[in-house]
Each structure stands twice: as C-alpha cells, then as structure tokens.
Write an enzyme that holds these catalytic residues in place. Structure first.
Site, PDB file in Angstrom:
ATOM      1  N   SER A  88       5.432 -10.778  -1.427  1.00  0.00           N
ATOM      2  CA  SER A  88       5.985  -9.603  -1.677  1.00  0.00           C
ATOM      3  C   SER A  88       6.261  -8.973  -0.337  1.00  0.00           C
ATOM      4  CB  SER A  88       4.478  -8.381  -2.259  1.00  0.00           C
ATOM      5  OG  SER A  88       3.351  -8.220  -0.637  1.00  0.00           O
ATOM      6  N   LYS A 143       2.612  -2.617   2.976  1.00  0.00           N
ATOM      7  CA  LYS A 143       4.543  -2.194   2.279  1.00  0.00           C
ATOM      8  C   LYS A 143       5.281  -1.489   2.905  1.00  0.00           C
ATOM      9  CE  LYS A 143       2.458  -4.003  -1.760  1.00  0.00           C
ATOM     10  NZ  LYS A 143       3.250  -5.417  -2.311  1.00  0.00           N
TER      11      LYS A 143
END
Length: 266
Positions: A88, A143
């Site tokens: 990701s 993230k």
C-alpha cells in the site's frame, strides 16, 4: 497478543521479584545463614558452605529486569521498529522494509493505554505515520498524512484535492510492463515531495469532498489504487497515533537481510 502489554507485565513481574528479594527474601536468607554458623564464626562470603542458594526466579529477575526496562523505555518513548507487510505504500516502502518509527514526534504516550502524557508536536501533511487501525486497534497501519483537522479532502479521477486546490503531481514514468500498468508520479504535498503510483487501467476510487473533524486525520497510501485507507473507512482519531516513520534501516523479504536499502523517508 499485544507485545507492549507482555513487555509491561514482564517488567512489573521481574521488578517486583527483585524488589521483594532486596526488602524481604535476602534478609531471611541472611538470617538463616547466620543462625546456622558455629558460635563466633564470622564470614562475608555469600557462597560459604551451608549458605542458602539464591532462588532461580530471583536470579533471572535481577538479570532481566534492567534489560526489559531499557527495551520498554526505548520502544515506548523513543523508537519502535516495524516491518512493512503490504504494497500500500509503494513506491516509497516495499514489502519487507524494516522501518524506524519515532515515538516522541507527536507526543509521549503511555504504553498499552496509549494516553498522551506530554505534547511534543502534531502530524503534518506529508508525514508517514503509523497508527492503530480504527476498525481493529490491535492492528497497526502505515499511511501518509493527507489531511489535518479542518482540511477539505476530495479524490476524483486519480487527482487529489485539498481545500479545493489540486495537489501537484508530475508524471515520471508510464512505461509499465506486460503485467504492470503502474504509472510513477512525483507529488508535492505541502512542500514534501514523494513518489506515488497510479494504475492506468483501473478507474480507482472516487471520493466526494469531506472535511477532517477536530482531533482526526485523513490518511492515504502512496500506492493510490491499491491501498485500504481513509477513502474507504474514514478518519484516524488522534488517540490511535503510534508515531512518525522516519527511516528504513533494513530490507528483509527473503534470503539475507539487506542493509544497502537503508535511507531516510520523506
């Protein structure tokens, strides 16, 4: 199993046993030794014949308590290591990267309960942040911080908008391969330049404008079309913050560890 909880319990148990030995058990052993000596005999040796042996749990506790305490302090308040398990955050972070996370960048927090005891800073747009997933706080996610409290965020047709303005991104490579349709871009987020991937063959997620509420953050992966992030499950509350990732110190996916990929993150 929560490793932080296990570490805290281990420190408390070994510390309690060591303290109990200093305050109570050691005196009892000494009294027992003194009572077993012939009248008038004096010795300062703890290994004299007939002296009671120190219990194994006291010996282990005295040896391990300082080590466990140092690890707990370092891991809870200074630096904690993590390994990247998914794609990701590509191309910034690869599967198998070991990262160093600063635990004091966004405030000092007590282990296990994660309560902030000292405010040292707040997340900023562009930071790479580790946090406890809002849907399951036993799982850590990593993230990039896209929106801070008060920001208006929109994502349409692979373009990110913050407060109504498109975030600049420059195409670097769209050659791809037979099995790879990723295009590489350089994105500038509040002066922080980093690389992102977009899948040219997939429409990707679309998100109407949302406003980041107070005490929350909007997070996205750099692999924009292959990231489970705030576009799907919402905002990250401040109390879920773990720390700021600032470096890759090793890569180990298979084979031998690779230290040549060590670098600072941006």
């Amino acid at each position: 199993m929560d490793f932080s909880l296990l570490l805290v319990v281990a420190v408390l148990v070994t510390g309690a046993i060591w303290l109990l030995d200093i305050v109570v058990l050691r005196r009892k052993r000494k009294a027992s030794t003194d009572g077993s000596r012939p009248p008038g005999e004096v010795t300062h040796s703890t290994t004299a014949p007939g002296a009671p042996k120190e219990p194994w749990y006291v010996d282990y506790s005295r040896a391990f308590f300082p080590v466990l305490l140092v690890v707990l302090v370092l891991r809870s308040f200074i630096i904690e290591p993590f390994q990247i398990p998914s794609r990701s955050m590509e191309p910034t972070l690869d599967v198998g990267d070991f990262i160093a996370v600063s635990k004091f960048s966004y405030g000092l927090r007590l282990p296990v309960i994660n309560t902030k005891i000292l405010d040292t800073g707040e997340p900023e747009r562009g930071d790479i942040m580790v946090f406890r997933f809002p849907g399951d706080t036993s799982v850590n996610y990593i993230k990039r911080v896209i929106g801070v409290p008060g920001d208006r965020i929109r994502y349409q047709d692979k373009q990110l908008y913050i407060n109504g303005q498109p975030v600049r991104k420059d195409l670097l490579d769209d050659s791809g391969s037979d099995n790879d349709t990723q295009a590489l871009y350089r994105e500038s987020l509040k002066g922080v330049e980093h690389h992102i991937f977009n899948n040219l063959d997939a429409p990707g997620p679309q998100m109407n404008e949302v406003t980041v509420p107070p005490g929350h953050y909007f997070m996205m992966g750099d692999n924009r079309d292959d990231s489970n992030d705030s576009r799907y499950w919402g905002f990250v509350p401040e109390e879920n913050i773990v720390g700021r990732a600032f470096a890759v110190w090793m890569h180990w996916d298979s084979g031998l560890p690779d230290f040549t990929k060590a670098r600072l993150l941006h």
